[in-house]
Design a protein around this motif. Sequence first.
Motif, PDB file in Angstrom:
ATOM      1  N   SER A 289       0.846  -1.241   0.001  1.00 52.90           N
ATOM      2  CA  SER A 289      -0.059   0.072   0.089  1.00 52.90           C
ATOM      3  C   SER A 289       0.848   1.204  -0.102  1.00 52.90           C
ATOM      4  O   SER A 289       1.803   1.424   0.947  1.00 52.90           O
ATOM      5  CB  SER A 289      -0.775   0.273   1.195  1.00 52.90           C
TER       6      SER A 289
ATOM      7  N   LEU B 245      -5.785   9.757   7.483  1.00 53.45           N
ATOM      8  CA  LEU B 245      -5.077   8.594   7.575  1.00 53.45           C
ATOM      9  C   LEU B 245      -5.111   7.553   8.703  1.00 53.45           C
ATOM     10  O   LEU B 245      -5.339   6.412   8.793  1.00 53.45           O
ATOM     11  CB  LEU B 245      -3.738   8.773   6.995  1.00 53.45           C
TER      12      LEU B 245
ATOM     13  N   SER C  47      -9.220   9.763  -0.685  1.00 51.73           N
ATOM     14  CA  SER C  47      -8.585  10.812  -0.517  1.00 51.73           C
ATOM     15  C   SER C  47      -9.466  11.664   0.365  1.00 51.73           C
ATOM     16  O   SER C  47     -10.568  11.773   0.338  1.00 51.73           O
ATOM     17  CB  SER C  47      -8.429  11.400  -1.801  1.00 51.73           C
TER      18      SER C  47
ATOM     19  N   ILE D  64      -9.170   3.134   1.239  1.00 50.99           N
ATOM     20  CA  ILE D  64      -8.663   4.606   1.897  1.00 50.99           C
ATOM     21  C   ILE D  64      -8.727   5.702   0.948  1.00 50.99           C
ATOM     22  O   ILE D  64      -8.314   5.624  -0.040  1.00 50.99           O
ATOM     23  CB  ILE D  64      -7.116   4.228   2.249  1.00 50.99           C
TER      24      ILE D  64
ATOM     25  N   TYR E 221      -3.436  10.749  -2.028  1.00 50.93           N
ATOM     26  CA  TYR E 221      -3.291   9.442  -2.936  1.00 50.93           C
ATOM     27  C   TYR E 221      -3.116   8.235  -2.233  1.00 50.93           C
ATOM     28  O   TYR E 221      -2.265   8.148  -1.359  1.00 50.93           O
ATOM     29  CB  TYR E 221      -1.979   9.719  -3.827  1.00 50.93           C
ATOM     30  N   ALA E 222      -3.879   7.345  -2.716  1.00 53.39           N
ATOM     31  CA  ALA E 222      -3.753   5.715  -2.329  1.00 53.39           C
ATOM     32  C   ALA E 222      -3.868   4.766  -3.323  1.00 53.39           C
ATOM     33  O   ALA E 222      -4.767   5.061  -4.056  1.00 53.39           O
ATOM     34  CB  ALA E 222      -4.715   5.588  -0.899  1.00 53.39           C
ATOM     35  N   ASN E 223      -3.118   3.634  -3.489  1.00 50.37           N
ATOM     36  CA  ASN E 223      -3.223   2.993  -4.421  1.00 50.37           C
ATOM     37  C   ASN E 223      -4.127   1.553  -4.270  1.00 50.37           C
ATOM     38  O   ASN E 223      -4.438   0.478  -4.889  1.00 50.37           O
ATOM     39  CB  ASN E 223      -1.530   2.286  -4.984  1.00 50.37           C
ATOM     40  N   LYS E 224      -4.570   1.473  -2.925  1.00 47.14           N
ATOM     41  CA  LYS E 224      -5.611   0.553  -2.350  1.00 47.14           C
ATOM     42  C   LYS E 224      -4.967  -0.865  -2.826  1.00 47.14           C
ATOM     43  O   LYS E 224      -5.866  -1.599  -3.404  1.00 47.14           O
ATOM     44  CB  LYS E 224      -6.997   0.923  -3.328  1.00 47.14           C
TER      45      LYS E 224
ATOM     46  N   ILE F 146       0.565   5.530   0.043  1.00 44.83           N
ATOM     47  CA  ILE F 146      -0.317   6.544   0.197  1.00 44.83           C
ATOM     48  C   ILE F 146       0.709   7.819   0.511  1.00 44.83           C
ATOM     49  O   ILE F 146       1.487   7.780   1.268  1.00 44.83           O
ATOM     50  CB  ILE F 146      -1.009   6.229   1.600  1.00 44.83           C
TER      51      ILE F 146
ATOM     52  N   THR G 158       0.314  11.601   1.999  1.00 42.63           N
ATOM     53  CA  THR G 158      -0.624  12.414   2.627  1.00 42.63           C
ATOM     54  C   THR G 158      -0.094  13.845   2.694  1.00 42.63           C
ATOM     55  O   THR G 158       1.056  14.146   2.509  1.00 42.63           O
ATOM     56  CB  THR G 158      -1.096  12.128   4.329  1.00 42.63           C
TER      57      THR G 158
ATOM     58  N   VAL H 214      -5.312  12.099   3.810  1.00 45.33           N
ATOM     59  CA  VAL H 214      -4.685  11.285   2.228  1.00 45.33           C
ATOM     60  C   VAL H 214      -4.899  12.157   1.088  1.00 45.33           C
ATOM     61  O   VAL H 214      -6.075  12.856   0.982  1.00 45.33           O
ATOM     62  CB  VAL H 214      -5.608   9.978   2.166  1.00 45.33           C
TER      63      VAL H 214
END
Length: 873
Positions: free
Chosen positions: A331, A364, A360, A358, A343-346, A333, A335, A341
């Motif tokens: 993961s 977090l 945006s 998670i 950006y998050a690539n999940k 992320i 912030t 948050v």
Amino acid sequence: MTLDRSKTKSWFQFLYGLLSILMLLALLAFGFATWKDVEVQANNTLLPHNATLSSVVGRFFQHQDKLLGGLASSILSEQNEDGVIQTRLNDVLLATPQMRVLAVIDIKGRVLATTGNLQTLEWRDLFDAEQQTIGRPFRPTFVSETLLPMRKAILNEKGAKLGYVVAAYRLLGNNAIWQEAEESERNRRSLVVGDDGRVYLSYPESDTFWQSFVSSKVEDDFLNRLKELAQDKGRSASSNVSYQDEELLITASRLDEYGLFIVSGIQNTDLLSLWLERMKFVTLSVLIFLAAGLLVFRVILHRATKFESARNEAESNVFKLSKAIDQSPSSVIVTDEHWVVEYANKRLSGGSEEPIQIESGNALLDSFPHNLLQAEVKAISEHLAHGGSWYGERRAKEQKLWFSFSISSMHNDKGNVNNYVIVTQDITERKQAEVRLYKQANFDALTGLPNRRRTHDLLGEALKSAWKNSLNVAVLYMDVDNFKQINDTFGHLLGDQMLQLIAVRLQQIVGQDAIACHMSGDEFLVFMNFESDDDVIAMAEKIMDVMKQPVLLESKRLFISVSVGVSRYPEDSDDVLGLLKHADIALYESKNKGRRCYSFFSKELDARNKRKVELETEIRHALTNKELFMVYQTKNLIGNKEVYGFEALMRWQSPRLGFVSPEEFITAAEEIGVIDKLGEFALMQACMDLKKYQMLVSQTLTMAVNVSMHQLTNSDIVETVKHVIEETGINPSVLELEITESLLAQSLEEVQPVLNRLLELGVSLSIDDFGTGYSSLSYLTRFPVSALKIDRCFVKDMVENRSDATLTHTVITMAHKLGLRVVAEGIEDEDQLALLRVYGCDIGQGYFFTKPLNFNDMSTHLKGRQEKPDWAI
């Protein structure tokens, strides 16, 4: 603009490629022509060399053939005596510098006259055929020069062979056959090969070109090629061949009268070196030209492509980075500075199939599993404010999951943190694997106890604690008595169950007072702190008492016991390896005591063990180093004191250990398996010395040699005795083999067939130390013995002790009734001899007659034997 630059680049690439191809084609054509020229020159060199070499070698063999033939005729016609023949041989040898040795042998190969130092050479074995003139090359020793044998038959008037004149010639070096060929060309190779492929001469000797002709022949394909090249006597021819993983150019001719091929050759690698020498300047010029053209081409295109390459690289890096983040199993992320948050690539699963969402704009630290860091977020922020990164692993107890967090910060132009990058991974499987690996590496899979590796660590920690707190530590090393028998009888499955039960009992015994471990197989270890030896003794006795309780496994009631060896810290050793080693030595002592007991390590035990190891080490080399020798004690007739025979006794005087008693070194020899060699040495030496003793007296003498039970049960003693009899030529009836009574009684059924086969050889058998073991008429009547030997313990006190006298008299009477001779050991005075004479004893042995003497002293005794020698006791 971009289109023009692309066209220019393509045009220059075409011109440079075309020019490069033309230059390379020209270089290949020149190289091919040069290679052909090198081959022609090599062929022109080989053909005359081979013709010269054939002529030289042929003349040499013809000359030596005539020389040996003339010598053979003169020896026969003149009926020379040995001295005249020897003189003639010496003269011929001096006149022939290539000749190493010259000899005359009869038709059976026996040497009648010879020169040099090769008198023991088996000449006939060097010639494969009866009519062969030239034999196989040989070396008298591994490091000596190589010789080639020739022979000429000595015929009588009827043409029958009476023998041979044989000679051996040096092949290489000064005054050798090859010196006549005047070999000087460094790269040229020469070889003389027989019709069967055997290599007779080789120059130079080289394992990489021609194998050593002493041990090999040429391959069949190579030999067939030689026959093709030499089939036309009017011309010589050359050919490329593959031999021993090398490509060669050879030419060959044949000496028909001797069945030999003369071969001259050059390695293609040498031709290649010559070719490369001629090609290097042309090749270098072409490469310089091509390199210069490439440099000019690169300079022209560099500016045109620099900008485009930089732009493409940047775009590619951005694309790769984006793909890497999206496809990463972790993961990732990003912030802002407040942990919100952006950006998050999940990619975080959290133990379920669906990834954790998670979004945006969310905090977090409100989402799982990042909420595990809430209590530490302030400390993490302060740490990242000073640069670097932070890493930590945390466990979610409710979910039974593990996560790793790697956090780094990004700063703006003023040096303030404006973003955080958090990489999170689910490491639950890795943690579980680490636990499994730790258990596998440190605990025994069968018993669950700490294994040998973990035992070292635990014991090391205990010793450190004991050193700091001035405590004592005891190590109890134990194994299960006769466990192999249980495995062999009931199977390994039941054996494993027993080990598991022993482990459970051991843990119950030691409780919190000690630590139990499983070292390997049926070996266990317990270590504990103690105040006095009574504490250790109590633990050892408790272990043995509990372990001897019957075990019920698979409806089988089994009884087990353990043997224990004890070492103590710091008394016996102050390190782990020393304690384990000393405990093992003590355990071995318990085994020797008969098992089911415990033993403490001591300096005396250590010294005895070291002595045993030294004996076992030195006895291996004692026979080779001639440290073992034989002594002999006479066996005399009781009636007139005449020498009847001898008993052979082995002695060992070690340079390192001094004199070693037979009881010590014979036991050591049996344990390490060299008793057979010692027994064969004793038999051979005793029989050889008996033949020499027999020449000193007129009456027939006998020789008694002791034979161990190990020789009767674990070696081919029959073949050994047969070999000794044939080798020494003694009459087997004078050889007597003595067998100890107690050992015989234990293994009578096993050795009975062996004893019968020994009797078939003609030797006699006797019982040694009769009366001290398991004396029984039942086996005595079955045992094919011809004599009994009464032990010295009965003879020593029989004059004063009526019981010993009665027993001795009874044994003599019983033996005579069974048709056996009686030998009394340990006779030391006239009173004992007189009483034995009254009882009708046949033979006596002891210090009254002689003490054990070496060969020379016994020879002196036999030559000038008095009624009672001055040195007799």
